[in-house]
Scaffold this motif. Sequence first.
Motif, PDB file in Angstrom:
ATOM      1  N   VAL A 155     -28.068  -5.539  34.686  1.00 38.89           N
ATOM      2  CA  VAL A 155     -27.242  -6.072  33.602  1.00 38.89           C
ATOM      3  C   VAL A 155     -27.571  -5.305  32.326  1.00 38.89           C
ATOM      4  O   VAL A 155     -28.727  -5.290  31.891  1.00 38.89           O
ATOM      5  N   ALA A 176     -20.389 -12.756  38.160  1.00 42.70           N
ATOM      6  CA  ALA A 176     -20.293 -11.313  38.414  1.00 42.70           C
ATOM      7  C   ALA A 176     -21.264 -10.884  39.509  1.00 42.70           C
ATOM      8  O   ALA A 176     -20.956 -10.002  40.322  1.00 42.70           O
ATOM      9  N   ARG A 207     -20.149 -10.181  44.651  1.00 37.25           N
ATOM     10  CA  ARG A 207     -20.558  -8.785  44.732  1.00 37.25           C
ATOM     11  C   ARG A 207     -20.001  -8.130  45.985  1.00 37.25           C
ATOM     12  O   ARG A 207     -19.571  -8.789  46.940  1.00 37.25           O
ATOM     13  N   PRO A 244     -25.082  -5.178  42.436  1.00 38.79           N
ATOM     14  CA  PRO A 244     -24.195  -5.527  41.320  1.00 38.79           C
ATOM     15  C   PRO A 244     -24.592  -4.801  40.028  1.00 38.79           C
ATOM     16  O   PRO A 244     -25.784  -4.679  39.719  1.00 38.79           O
ATOM     17  N   VAL A 280     -23.490  -5.079  35.959  1.00 38.38           N
ATOM     18  CA  VAL A 280     -22.763  -5.895  34.988  1.00 38.38           C
ATOM     19  C   VAL A 280     -22.974  -5.313  33.603  1.00 38.38           C
ATOM     20  O   VAL A 280     -24.120  -5.051  33.205  1.00 38.38           O
ATOM     21  N   ASP A 284     -17.831  -6.107  35.783  1.00 35.40           N
ATOM     22  CA  ASP A 284     -18.673  -5.957  36.977  1.00 35.40           C
ATOM     23  C   ASP A 284     -18.031  -4.994  37.968  1.00 35.40           C
ATOM     24  O   ASP A 284     -16.892  -4.554  37.785  1.00 35.40           O
ATOM     25  N   GLY A 287     -13.507  -4.745  41.000  1.00 38.01           N
ATOM     26  CA  GLY A 287     -14.277  -5.441  39.981  1.00 38.01           C
ATOM     27  C   GLY A 287     -13.420  -6.226  39.009  1.00 38.01           C
ATOM     28  O   GLY A 287     -12.191  -6.239  39.087  1.00 38.01           O
TER      29      GLY A 287
END
Length: 379
Positions: A254, A280, A284, A289, A291, A308, A364
Amino acid sequence: MSRDSKEQHDTGTGDATSQLKKIEAQLRLMTKVFMDSADPIVIRDTEGRVLHVNREVERVFGFSRDELIGRRTKHLLLPECQEAAEESHQRRLRGETVRNVETIVQAKSGRLVPVLVTGFLLTDENGATVGMADILKDITLLKQVSDKLQQRNRDLKQYAGALSHDLATPLGMIRGLTDSLLQDHQEQLGEEGRELCQSIARSVERMDRMIEDLLDLASLDGNSCSFEPVNTSEVLEQALANLRAVIKGNDAEVTHTPLPTVQGNTSLLIRLFQNLIGNAIKFRRDEPPQVQVSVEPYDGGWRFSVQDNGIGIDSEYCEKVFVPFQRLHSEKVFPGTGIGLSVCRSIVERHGGKIWVESEKGRGCIFSFTIPYPPSDPE
């Protein structure tokens, strides 16, 4: 006088007459705008005495022009409103424009009229103060609608509480009977019977979560909350701390750009970021993931975006995801009750903003929400 001099004199006189007619036409137009305005307008001198009023003042408050002109009208305000009115008067004398100050005026009939007042100084061509103007917006209907909405919110909260209580008893009984069957009668049930009991237990657990989330949403919509300057970088840090186990367990990354200070409620904004980032990560693809949280100025406020690299949403469903209990995937694939994004929408709307999502399936999502600048924000 020569012919040339006479022609110049006539031309000058004609120009002056034409200019005077233009000024008179403008004055007639301004007078018509003043008199026919849909809102009450009061013109006062700097001592607070009424100089002029328009027709809407007479209609809304029931006083004739003759009853008001030359008089101070402070006595028409409720006692608890007079201090704020005096403060607004002093601010206008200092040259400030005072906008949307709520007060209550007593009409001639005795009816109390809630109004929003916008006031400002009137100056001549040299900038000297010659008076002040008050534009009053009658908000009686708005207050009535607001009161009804508040009552409906209170009713909704009470109904949700009663519903949860009424549902808790049979759910508890079902849970107890299921546990008893699994513990005391496993052999008689057989494999198929045990699987059915486990399925019942999972359904009961999901119903419990749905009731809790429904209560949560009703509480959010019905309760008032305080607003203050909030550093959204600190809000995001707290949301990420709450999601630490989820982020680590999914090997998620993130990142974020510098975030501003906004006027808002800290706990609600933490929850907003936590829900959006949690979603988010939850939805996945096979890859880890990623973000990204960013912000930019947007239409009188800030636009925050949470982007995402997840599974995405078909564009036809982008509006439906904010509807309570609206699920696009089965419980087995992505557990949840379908309340999270409804809570996000309620939080954003409580802050005077809006929320939406841009997405394509497999590519996404970008969830965006706005928060307006505070009234005093120079931007």
